[in-house]
Structures are given as structure tokens and as C-alpha cells.
Design a protein around this motif. Structure first.
Motif, PDB file in Angstrom:
ATOM      1  N   ILE A 233       0.845  -1.201   0.000  1.00  0.00           N
ATOM      2  CA  ILE A 233       0.000   0.000   0.000  1.00  0.00           C
ATOM      3  C   ILE A 233       0.878   1.247   0.000  1.00  0.00           C
ATOM      4  O   ILE A 233       1.604   1.522   0.960  1.00  0.00           O
ATOM      5  CB  ILE A 233      -0.938  -0.005   1.226  1.00  0.00           C
ATOM      6  CG1 ILE A 233      -1.846  -1.242   1.195  1.00  0.00           C
ATOM      7  CG2 ILE A 233      -1.778   1.273   1.281  1.00  0.00           C
ATOM      8  CD1 ILE A 233      -2.587  -1.496   2.494  1.00  0.00           C
ATOM      9  N   ILE A 234       0.815   2.027  -1.049  1.00  0.00           N
ATOM     10  CA  ILE A 234       1.659   3.206  -1.216  1.00  0.00           C
ATOM     11  C   ILE A 234       1.197   4.370  -0.350  1.00  0.00           C
ATOM     12  O   ILE A 234       1.990   5.286  -0.057  1.00  0.00           O
ATOM     13  CB  ILE A 234       1.709   3.630  -2.707  1.00  0.00           C
ATOM     14  CG1 ILE A 234       2.868   4.597  -2.966  1.00  0.00           C
ATOM     15  CG2 ILE A 234       0.371   4.215  -3.143  1.00  0.00           C
ATOM     16  CD1 ILE A 234       4.230   4.034  -2.741  1.00  0.00           C
ATOM     17  N   ASP A 235      -0.039   4.330   0.119  1.00  0.00           N
ATOM     18  CA  ASP A 235      -0.576   5.445   0.921  1.00  0.00           C
ATOM     19  C   ASP A 235       0.308   5.738   2.140  1.00  0.00           C
ATOM     20  O   ASP A 235       0.414   6.889   2.582  1.00  0.00           O
ATOM     21  CB  ASP A 235      -1.995   5.126   1.413  1.00  0.00           C
ATOM     22  CG  ASP A 235      -2.948   4.741   0.304  1.00  0.00           C
ATOM     23  OD1 ASP A 235      -2.482   4.158  -0.701  1.00  0.00           O
ATOM     24  OD2 ASP A 235      -4.163   4.991   0.435  1.00  0.00           O
ATOM     25  N   THR A 261       8.987   4.037  -6.984  1.00  0.00           N
ATOM     26  CA  THR A 261       7.793   3.322  -7.457  1.00  0.00           C
ATOM     27  C   THR A 261       6.915   4.176  -8.365  1.00  0.00           C
ATOM     28  O   THR A 261       5.803   3.757  -8.712  1.00  0.00           O
ATOM     29  CB  THR A 261       6.959   2.823  -6.261  1.00  0.00           C
ATOM     30  OG1 THR A 261       6.552   3.947  -5.461  1.00  0.00           O
ATOM     31  CG2 THR A 261       7.750   1.856  -5.402  1.00  0.00           C
ATOM     32  N   GLU A 262       7.404   5.333  -8.753  1.00  0.00           N
ATOM     33  CA  GLU A 262       6.599   6.205  -9.622  1.00  0.00           C
ATOM     34  C   GLU A 262       6.226   5.477 -10.911  1.00  0.00           C
ATOM     35  O   GLU A 262       7.069   4.911 -11.599  1.00  0.00           O
ATOM     36  CB  GLU A 262       7.391   7.470  -9.965  1.00  0.00           C
ATOM     37  CG  GLU A 262       6.602   8.465 -10.811  1.00  0.00           C
ATOM     38  CD  GLU A 262       7.420   9.699 -11.168  1.00  0.00           C
ATOM     39  OE1 GLU A 262       7.086  10.341 -12.183  1.00  0.00           O
ATOM     40  OE2 GLU A 262       8.402   9.998 -10.462  1.00  0.00           O
ATOM     41  N   GLY A 263       4.935   5.495 -11.229  1.00  0.00           N
ATOM     42  CA  GLY A 263       4.448   4.825 -12.434  1.00  0.00           C
ATOM     43  C   GLY A 263       4.123   3.362 -12.235  1.00  0.00           C
ATOM     44  O   GLY A 263       3.670   2.681 -13.167  1.00  0.00           O
ATOM     45  N   SER A 264       4.314   2.834 -11.037  1.00  0.00           N
ATOM     46  CA  SER A 264       4.065   1.418 -10.777  1.00  0.00           C
ATOM     47  C   SER A 264       2.567   1.110 -10.774  1.00  0.00           C
ATOM     48  O   SER A 264       1.762   1.892 -10.266  1.00  0.00           O
ATOM     49  CB  SER A 264       4.659   1.025  -9.423  1.00  0.00           C
ATOM     50  OG  SER A 264       4.295  -0.291  -9.071  1.00  0.00           O
ATOM     51  N   THR A 265       2.235  -0.039 -11.319  1.00  0.00           N
ATOM     52  CA  THR A 265       0.864  -0.548 -11.166  1.00  0.00           C
ATOM     53  C   THR A 265       0.840  -1.739 -10.209  1.00  0.00           C
ATOM     54  O   THR A 265      -0.203  -2.361 -10.025  1.00  0.00           O
ATOM     55  CB  THR A 265       0.277  -0.959 -12.529  1.00  0.00           C
ATOM     56  OG1 THR A 265       1.117  -1.966 -13.117  1.00  0.00           O
ATOM     57  CG2 THR A 265       0.174   0.233 -13.461  1.00  0.00           C
ATOM     58  N   LEU A 266       1.987  -2.053  -9.627  1.00  0.00           N
ATOM     59  CA  LEU A 266       2.064  -3.127  -8.635  1.00  0.00           C
ATOM     60  C   LEU A 266       1.643  -2.655  -7.250  1.00  0.00           C
ATOM     61  O   LEU A 266       1.064  -3.421  -6.472  1.00  0.00           O
ATOM     62  CB  LEU A 266       3.491  -3.672  -8.564  1.00  0.00           C
ATOM     63  CG  LEU A 266       3.869  -4.694  -9.643  1.00  0.00           C
ATOM     64  CD1 LEU A 266       5.372  -4.773  -9.797  1.00  0.00           C
ATOM     65  CD2 LEU A 266       3.290  -6.054  -9.312  1.00  0.00           C
ATOM     66  N   LEU A 459       6.467  -2.387 -12.907  1.00  0.00           N
ATOM     67  CA  LEU A 459       7.223  -1.756 -11.826  1.00  0.00           C
ATOM     68  C   LEU A 459       7.300  -0.253 -12.010  1.00  0.00           C
ATOM     69  O   LEU A 459       7.015   0.277 -13.096  1.00  0.00           O
ATOM     70  CB  LEU A 459       8.644  -2.329 -11.795  1.00  0.00           C
ATOM     71  CG  LEU A 459       8.797  -3.788 -11.355  1.00  0.00           C
ATOM     72  CD1 LEU A 459      10.135  -4.346 -11.823  1.00  0.00           C
ATOM     73  CD2 LEU A 459       8.687  -3.904  -9.840  1.00  0.00           C
ATOM     74  N   GLY A 460       7.749   0.430 -10.936  1.00  0.00           N
ATOM     75  CA  GLY A 460       8.007   1.864 -11.030  1.00  0.00           C
ATOM     76  C   GLY A 460       9.290   2.131 -11.803  1.00  0.00           C
ATOM     77  O   GLY A 460      10.067   1.220 -12.104  1.00  0.00           O
ATOM     78  N   LYS A 461       9.535   3.402 -12.103  1.00  0.00           N
ATOM     79  CA  LYS A 461      10.689   3.721 -12.955  1.00  0.00           C
ATOM     80  C   LYS A 461      12.013   3.384 -12.275  1.00  0.00           C
ATOM     81  O   LYS A 461      12.958   2.922 -12.922  1.00  0.00           O
ATOM     82  CB  LYS A 461      10.664   5.190 -13.373  1.00  0.00           C
ATOM     83  CG  LYS A 461      10.851   6.205 -12.250  1.00  0.00           C
ATOM     84  CD  LYS A 461      10.881   7.620 -12.803  1.00  0.00           C
ATOM     85  CE  LYS A 461      11.177   8.630 -11.691  1.00  0.00           C
ATOM     86  NZ  LYS A 461      11.227  10.026 -12.190  1.00  0.00           N
TER      87      LYS A 461
END
Length: 512
Positions: A233-235, A261-266, A459-461
Motif C-alpha cells: 500500500i503506497i498510501d 515506485t513512480e508509475g508502478s501498477t504493482l 514496476l516503477g521507474k
């Protein structure tokens, strides 16, 4: 870095690393040498006038009450070095010895140690030409300076002891001759100027501090990969949350995870998959961040110490001589104990994330991250190894600075044990590095399983870059028979420690 110019005032940790590990040439500023000459003249005047000054014409420690004749003042200094070089154990690493020499030269050119400039220049020449004194790692109590290891540093200057030159261990005299460096005779005060100070413990601890600061960034990369592997959970990393408890390290770590994790859909959000993550994922900012604050505090102390005079007595160019305690290691012993604690915690939380990755009861991955568990053990024993390392760290992290044993007939009755603190911190950083390298490898293995479950997730960038760098040299481990896992772990450790792994990840995302 093209070269380092020493002034005694502004040496940086990065310059120490550059000289110690990459053989960057070193010069001394002319202005600093002028201060050296002025301080030396005071010492010569003292000897000539037979004014009683500790260490110039007296014995040392509890023998300070013994007067030394003018004729014996030079022999006194050689005797000091010969008698004090009684270390034990494996030799210090080459980078540690080179850092010692650099920091000692920088201290001496402050112009308060009453040493001849020619003697300093000999030490500098050893550094630039690659003569590395053989210095046993044990034998310093971290007060009255690092008397024992620093005496071993001086021996080759006198044509004594041992030194490495071009990878070969030689008699000190032979090493100096091969390097084309003339040996010297010490003059009054010079032995004490060379061996009395915190230089050994500071050199070891400074390099460990630099490595630990890199490790804190690697820990964030490892944590971000584990977070995505678990669809965490990125929150819990939002700036809004951390701004109401604004510890600097917390804010920086949370920002690092967001950037990685920017751009991650995981990654997920609260209640999409689960309501909360376990602490080892959710509390990465609070734990890693605290360690960052610890390391930054230690760095601030290192910055002071590598530009300090830690000699005794101090001989000012105006003629005043003060016998004090600048040699005492306590100002660095406590920070290096703190360094060990911070580095140990990075390893501790990483090991728990390794367990979460390999334990099928704590994830939706197969047991030990391998196909056909049972026939294959996969990553089972990697967690055991990590557990052994972090358990060792817990022993090593017991503070050395709370101990003291009286020495020198009770004249030196409270000592720092700072060199032990520095050596322990170094080992803790090394152990934690292996644990975090293991987590990075395990997380990449878990991510491959995650991709099998849902190929559309990405994954994120920053984490994608880290994953790609791992997979360029280490493939997915599909069964035990095709891999010797020890070699794989050596490869991942080599990649994150000595390769450009961190720099490559930082090329696509900013890390604090």
C-alpha cells in the motif's frame, strides 16, 4: 577527482574515499606548510632552552615525571615508536591504512604538532607512491590516541616494520627503497606527533560511515522492490502523512519510495487488496528514516574529526604549549557505536522482509520462492544466512564506548575503546550489506512470480531499473540443480557494493 589539496581545514569524506580507494593524488597547500614550520620552531626553541614540556623532554604517560636530556630527545621518539608498535591480528585493509595516512597528514598540517615539514612530506610520499604499512587491526584502546596502530604506520618511515608495496609484503626498509622514498630519523616531539591521535579509529569509522550512507539508499531500493512484490500500500508513504511527524529521515525515505515506485501498477491503495501492510513494509520510512538521521549525525562528527588536531601536547606558533586531551577517542567512539546501531537496524528490518518473501504463509508466493518446493529448497537457507548475520550484528552493536580499562599506571584511567567501536561498525555495515543484497535478489525473484500471476502489472521507474540491472547478470532461479546459490549471492553482493548499481538507479530517480 583529479587531486586532493590538503589545508588541514576542509577535507571531505568523499575526498577521503577517493584517496583511500581510488589512489587520487594528494598535495599540501603551501600556506599550511608555513604553519608547520612556525610550530616546529617553537619546539626547537623549547629543546634548546631546556624548558620542561611533556613529550619533548620528558617520558610518556605516567613517566612524564622523568626528565630527558637534550641529547636523548631524538632517541626518545624512536624508542616511542619501537615500543608502542605491538598490535595483534589481521592487517587493516589497504583503504583503511591509506585513509589513516591522509587524515594524519591533514591533522599535522594544521601547524600545532611541532613536526618538521620534511617528516610530513615523507608520509605524504608514502601515500602517493603506494607504500602501505602493515598495521595489525587490534591493540588500540582509543585514548592517548591510537598509539599502537599509528606506531605501526610510522615504522616503515624509519626503515623498520613491514609494508605492502605493489601487492607484496616487504620489510619496511625494502618497501621504502623500492618506492624510491628515503627513510628518516625522528627529531624531538615527532614520534608523539605521529602516533598520538584518533586517526586509526577515525579512518575505519569514516569509511564505514560512507558505506553505510550508500547502504541506506540500497535499503530503500530493496524495500521498494519488496513493497511492489507484495503489492504493498503506497498510501503509507504519502508526504501528507509524514509532514505531520516531520523527522528529516522519514520524509526523505518516504520520498525515495515514492520516486522509486513512480508509475508502478504493482503498488495498491488502502483496502484494494488489504487494509494494512505489515510493519516491515508500512514502516519503512520510520525505520530507514531514523537510520538516515543517525548516519547524518555520525557524518557530521566525521567531518569535524578529519579536520582536527588530535595530538598532545599542542604547540602553538605563539609559543604557548598546552597539554590536554584532544587525543581522546570519546567524541568518535559514541558516534561509531551509534553508526553500528543504525546499520544493524537496516539489516534487521531487511531480514524480516526476506522472511516475508520466502514464507508462503506470509505471502502468495510458493514456499522459498522456487518452483516445485520440496524437490527444490530455493531461497530457504538464504533467510537462515541473513538471520545469522543480523544476530551477529546484535552482538557487535553492543556499545564499545561504555567500557574502559585503566592503563599506564592509572595515569590514563578512562579510555574510549573507540577503535573497537569503529571496527564493529565496519563489520555491521558489511553484514547488513549482504542481507540487503539478498533481499534485492529475493524481491526480484518474487516479482517474476508476480508477473506470472498478472503479466500486465509493471514496476516503477526506479525499481524497474534496479530489476533490469539484476536480471542483466543474474537470471530467474527456476530450480536448485542449475544454480549454486552461494555464487549467485556473491554476484548480487558484488553488483550492489562494487558495481554501478546504485548510480544507475539514481540516474533515473533521485534518492536522498
Amino acid at each position: 577527482m583529479e587531486k586532493v589539496i590538503l589545508t588541514g581545514e576542509d577535507l571531505t569524506l568523499e575526498e577521503v574515499v577517493s584517496v583511500a580507494r581510488f589512489n587520487t593524488p594528494v598535495e599540501i597547500s603551501p600556506e599550511s606548510l608555513e604553519k608547520v614550520v612556525a610550530s616546529r620552531k617553537v619546539a626547537e626553541d623549547i629543546i634548546e632552552s631546556e624548558r620542561v614540556v611533556y613529550g619533548l623532554n620528558t617520558g610518556f604517560g605516567s613517566l612524564a615525571k622523568v626528565s630527558i636530556s637534550k641529547e636523548d630527545t631524538a632517541q626518545l621518539q624512536e624508542n616511542l615508536i619501537r615500543s608502542h608498535a605491538v598490535g595483534y591480528g589481521d592487517p587493516l585493509e589497504e583503504d583503511e591504512v591509506r585513509a589513516m595516512i591522509l587524515i594524519r597528514v591533514n591533522s599535522l598540517i594544521k601547524g600545532v604538532s611541532a613536526i618538521r615539514k620534511e617528516t610530513i612530506e615523507t608520509l605524504l610520499e608514502m601515500l602517493n607512491k603506494g607504500v602501505v604499512p602493515y598495521i595489525p587491526e587490534k591493540g588500540s584502546i582509543g585514548a592517548s590516541g591510537d598509539l599502537c596502530p599509528l606506531s605501526h604506520m610510522v615504522l616503515p618511515m624509519l626503515g623498520l616494520g613491514y609494508a605492502f608495496y605493489e601487492g607484496e609484503l616487504l620489510d619496511g626498509k625494502d618497501a621504502m627503497e623500492r618506492a624510491g622514498i628515503a627513510t628518516i630519523k625522528l627529531a624531538a616531539k615527532e614520534g608523539l606527533a605521529l602516533n598520538n591521535g584518533t586517526t586509526c579509529l577515525t579512518a575505519i569509522g569514516a569509511l564505514a560511515t560512507y558505506d553505510a550512507m550508500r547502504l541506506s539508499k540500497l535499503a530503500d531500493i530493496a524495500g521498494a522492490l519488496s513493497l511492489e512484490a507484495h503489492r504493498g500500500i503506497i498510501d503509507a508513504f504519502y508526504e501528507k502523512l509524514h509532514s505531520i511527524r516531520p523527522h528529516t529521515g522519514n520524509l526523505k525515505t518516504a520520498e525515495n519510495i515514492r520516486n522509486l515506485t513512480e508509475g508502478s501498477t504493482l503498488t495498491s491503495h488502502t483496502a484494494e487488496i488489504r487494509v494494512q501492510d505489515a510493519y516491515t513494509l508500512r514502516c519503512i520510512p520510520q525505520v530507514h528514516g531514523t537510520c538516515k538521521d543517525t548516519l547524518n549525525y555520525v557524518r557530521s562528527k566525521v567531518d569535524i574529526e578529519i579536520n582536527s588536531a588530535t595530538d598532545n601536547p599542542i604547540v602553538f606558533s605563539d609559543g604557548q604549549v598546552i597539554s590536554g586531551g584532544n587525543f581522546h577517542g570519546e567524541p568518535m567512539a559514541q558516534p561509531f557505536d551509534f553508526l553500528g546501531i543504525g546499520a544493524a537496524e537496516l539489516g534487521n528490518i531487511s531480514e524480516r522482509r526476506v522472511e516475508r518473501l520466502v514464507n508462503s504463509q506470509l505471502s502468495d508466493f510458493p514456499s522459498f520462492l522456487v518452483k516445485k518446493p520440496g524437490l527444490n529448497s530455493g531461497f530457504m537457507i538464504t533467510q537462515y544466512s541473513c538471520a545469522a548475520l543480523v544476530s551477529e550484528n546484535k552482538v557487535l552493536a553492543h556499545p564499545a564506548s561504555v567500557d574502559s580499562i585503566t592503563s599506564c599506571e592509572n595515569q590514563e584511567d578512562f579510555v574510549s575503546m573507540g577503535t573497537i567501536a569503529a571496527r564493529h561498525a565496519k563489520q555491521i555495515v558489511s553484514n547488513s550489506t549482504r542481507v540487503i543484497a539478498t533481499e534485492i535478489l529475493a524481491a526480484c525473484q518474487a516479482i517474476d512470480f508476480r508477473k506470472e500471476m498478472n503479466p500486465d502489472l509493471k514496476l516503477g521507474k526506479g525499481t524497474q531499473k534496479a530489476y533490469d540491472l539484476v536480471r542483466e547478470s543474474i537470471p530467474f532461479i527456476d530450480d536448485d540443480k542449475n544454480f549454486e546459490l552461494f555464487n549467485v549471492l556473491e554476484d548480487i553482493t558484488e553488483l550492489v557494493v562494487y558495481g554501478d548499481f546504485l548510480e544507475e538507479v539514481e540516474s533515473v530517480t533521485k534518492l536522498n
